[in-house]
Design a protein around this motif. Structure first.
Motif, mmCIF file in Angstrom:
data_model
loop_
_atom_site.group_PDB
_atom_site.id
_atom_site.type_symbol
_atom_site.label_atom_id
_atom_site.label_comp_id
_atom_site.label_asym_id
_atom_site.label_seq_id
_atom_site.Cartn_x
_atom_site.Cartn_y
_atom_site.Cartn_z
ATOM 1 N N LEU A 80 1.812 3.218 -9.059
ATOM 2 C CA LEU A 80 2.916 2.777 -8.209
ATOM 3 C C LEU A 80 2.528 1.615 -7.303
ATOM 4 O O LEU A 80 3.398 0.991 -6.687
ATOM 5 C CB LEU A 80 3.401 3.944 -7.345
ATOM 6 N N ALA A 81 1.228 1.316 -7.220
ATOM 7 C CA ALA A 81 0.753 0.247 -6.340
ATOM 8 C C ALA A 81 1.330 -1.133 -6.657
ATOM 9 O O ALA A 81 1.520 -1.939 -5.742
ATOM 10 C CB ALA A 81 -0.776 0.199 -6.361
ATOM 11 N N PRO A 82 1.604 -1.474 -7.945
ATOM 12 C CA PRO A 82 2.191 -2.795 -8.211
ATOM 13 C C PRO A 82 3.492 -3.069 -7.459
ATOM 14 O O PRO A 82 3.783 -4.224 -7.121
ATOM 15 C CB PRO A 82 2.431 -2.772 -9.724
ATOM 16 N N PHE A 83 4.274 -2.018 -7.179
ATOM 17 C CA PHE A 83 5.487 -2.220 -6.379
ATOM 18 C C PHE A 83 5.125 -2.675 -4.966
ATOM 19 O O PHE A 83 5.817 -3.515 -4.382
ATOM 20 C CB PHE A 83 6.304 -0.929 -6.326
ATOM 21 N N ALA A 84 4.040 -2.120 -4.423
ATOM 22 C CA ALA A 84 3.592 -2.532 -3.091
ATOM 23 C C ALA A 84 3.091 -3.968 -3.110
ATOM 24 O O ALA A 84 3.328 -4.735 -2.164
ATOM 25 C CB ALA A 84 2.496 -1.590 -2.593
ATOM 26 N N ILE A 85 2.397 -4.351 -4.179
ATOM 27 C CA ILE A 85 1.909 -5.729 -4.306
ATOM 28 C C ILE A 85 3.084 -6.702 -4.360
ATOM 29 O O ILE A 85 3.096 -7.732 -3.658
ATOM 30 C CB ILE A 85 1.033 -5.875 -5.567
ATOM 31 N N TYR A 86 4.070 -6.380 -5.171
ATOM 32 C CA TYR A 86 5.262 -7.231 -5.285
ATOM 33 C C TYR A 86 5.958 -7.363 -3.939
ATOM 34 O O TYR A 86 6.382 -8.451 -3.536
ATOM 35 C CB TYR A 86 6.204 -6.636 -6.330
ATOM 36 N N SER A 87 6.058 -6.239 -3.223
ATOM 37 C CA SER A 87 6.731 -6.248 -1.929
ATOM 38 C C SER A 87 5.996 -7.105 -0.910
ATOM 39 O O SER A 87 6.616 -7.767 -0.070
ATOM 40 C CB SER A 87 6.869 -4.817 -1.411
ATOM 41 N N LEU A 88 4.664 -7.111 -0.963
ATOM 42 C CA LEU A 88 3.882 -7.924 -0.030
ATOM 43 C C LEU A 88 4.179 -9.408 -0.187
ATOM 44 O O LEU A 88 4.275 -10.147 0.795
ATOM 45 C CB LEU A 88 2.385 -7.665 -0.236
ATOM 46 N N PHE A 89 4.334 -9.854 -1.437
ATOM 47 C CA PHE A 89 4.506 -11.279 -1.698
ATOM 48 C C PHE A 89 5.965 -11.730 -1.697
ATOM 49 O O PHE A 89 6.271 -12.848 -1.267
ATOM 50 C CB PHE A 89 3.857 -11.647 -3.035
ATOM 51 N N TYR A 90 6.862 -10.879 -2.181
ATOM 52 C CA TYR A 90 8.254 -11.290 -2.364
ATOM 53 C C TYR A 90 9.256 -10.465 -1.555
ATOM 54 O O TYR A 90 10.457 -10.730 -1.610
ATOM 55 C CB TYR A 90 8.636 -11.223 -3.851
ATOM 56 N N GLY A 91 8.789 -9.455 -0.836
ATOM 57 C CA GLY A 91 9.700 -8.591 -0.114
ATOM 58 C C GLY A 91 10.259 -7.519 -1.026
ATOM 59 O O GLY A 91 10.064 -7.541 -2.247
#
Length: 319
Positions: A80-91
């Motif tokens: 599930l961490a990729p969702f957190a990565i995406y959120s960090l960069f793109y909201g």
């Protein structure tokens, strides 16, 4: 409600994307660390799962089953961490229910990981202190109890994570929509944060430390092999406690800072401003460290303990 309407309105996207062009170390550092964790930790945990699954037809110990449980929970977190990565960069560009459900699943997995580490400590303590003969009926009874323990562990993780469903929302932070805690009441926010600190850190860490302190004090008189086994366990124990403390302490320090900033918001504005500034600079990084623990666990439990090596040696001797 305006920030929610904006986050779901496509006309706001150009503004948000323009704001997101400037990325600082607060986003890049945690994002890169999370990506490395996914690339290293997820295959490592899957390797542990596959290794144990191949031995499942044999009578594997409860410790190995706990390792499997730990690898499964850590794999869920890292998946599930990729969702957190995406959120960090793109909201957070998904809707509010995706925010709540995905964060709930991540918290379930992380609570299950913490509870598994805690159960390992209690189990090791029970092994050292137990003087019950190894009869067949007792073994069957213990197997039944251990299944209930594993089911109860996941049941507790599911219950502990439930507040996430009701307290997560999408808010604009630093020009980007973020999936984060959204509680208006001061009492409610402080209660949720204390809940996470006590159940996610204070009680588990106290149990782990107490169990292993008692193990270390226990005098075993089974000869040189027992002393070697105890020495190996001590090294593993130190690694477990150190990793848990190092990777989870920053998260709960941030929770305590959130409690302090909530309570000082009106009465001490200068203190509130300083706490919020520190929290903005370190909040994402502290959460990333907790995920790194999921990456480190396979090496601590599967490699340092030597369980799988011992299994292979026994198989070779039987041949």
């Amino acid at each position: 409600m305006e920030h929610l309407n904006c986050s779901f309105n496509s006309t706001c996207d150009p503004v948000l994307m323009a704001t997101n062009r400037t990325l600082g170390s607060q986003q890049v550092g945690p994002g890169v660390l999370l990506a490395i964790c996914c690339l290293v930790g997820l295959p490592s945990n899957i390797a542990v799962i596959v290794t144990i699954a191949r031995q499942w037809s044999q009578k594997i110990s409860f410790t190995v089953k706990l390792m499997l449980n730990l690898a499964v929970s850590d794999s869920m977190t890292l998946a599930l961490a990729p969702f957190a990565i995406y959120s960090l960069f793109y909201g957070w560009t998904f809707n509010i229910w995706a925010c709540r459900i995905l964060m709930y699943l991540m918290y379930c997995a992380m609570y299950a990981s913490v509870l598994t580490v805690t159960l390992m400590a209690v189990h090791h303590y029970h092994i050292v202190k137990s003087k019950i003969p190894n009869h067949k009926e007792m073994e069957r009874l213990q197997r039944g109890r251990r299944r209930l323990l594993l089911l109860g562990l996941w049941g507790l993780a599911i219950v502990f994570a439930l507040p996430i469903v009701f307290t997560r929302g999408v808010q604009i932070k630093r020009g980007l929509p973020r999936c984060q805690r959204s509680v208006d009441s001061t009492f409610g926010k402080v209660t949720i944060l204390l809940f996470e600190v006590i159940l996610g850190f204070v009680l588990p860490f106290s149990t782990i430390l107490t169990s292993y302190c008692w193990i270390n004090k226990t005098n075993l008189k089974e000869g040189q092999n027992t002393r070697k086994r105890k020495k190996r366990m001590r090294r593993l124990v130190i690694s477990i406690v150190t990793a848990f403390f190092l990777f989870w302490t920053p998260v709960h320090i941030i929770n305590l800072i959130d409690i302090a900033s909530t309570l000082t918001h009106t009465a001490f504005p200068a203190v509130y401003a300083a706490l919020k500034s520190f929290r903005r600079a370190t909040g994402d990084l502290s959460k990333t460290l907790a995920v790194i623990n999921c990456c480190v666990n396979p090496f601590l439990y599967a490699v340092a303990s030597g369980v799988f090596k011992k299994k292979r040696d026994n198989q070779e001797q039987k041949r």
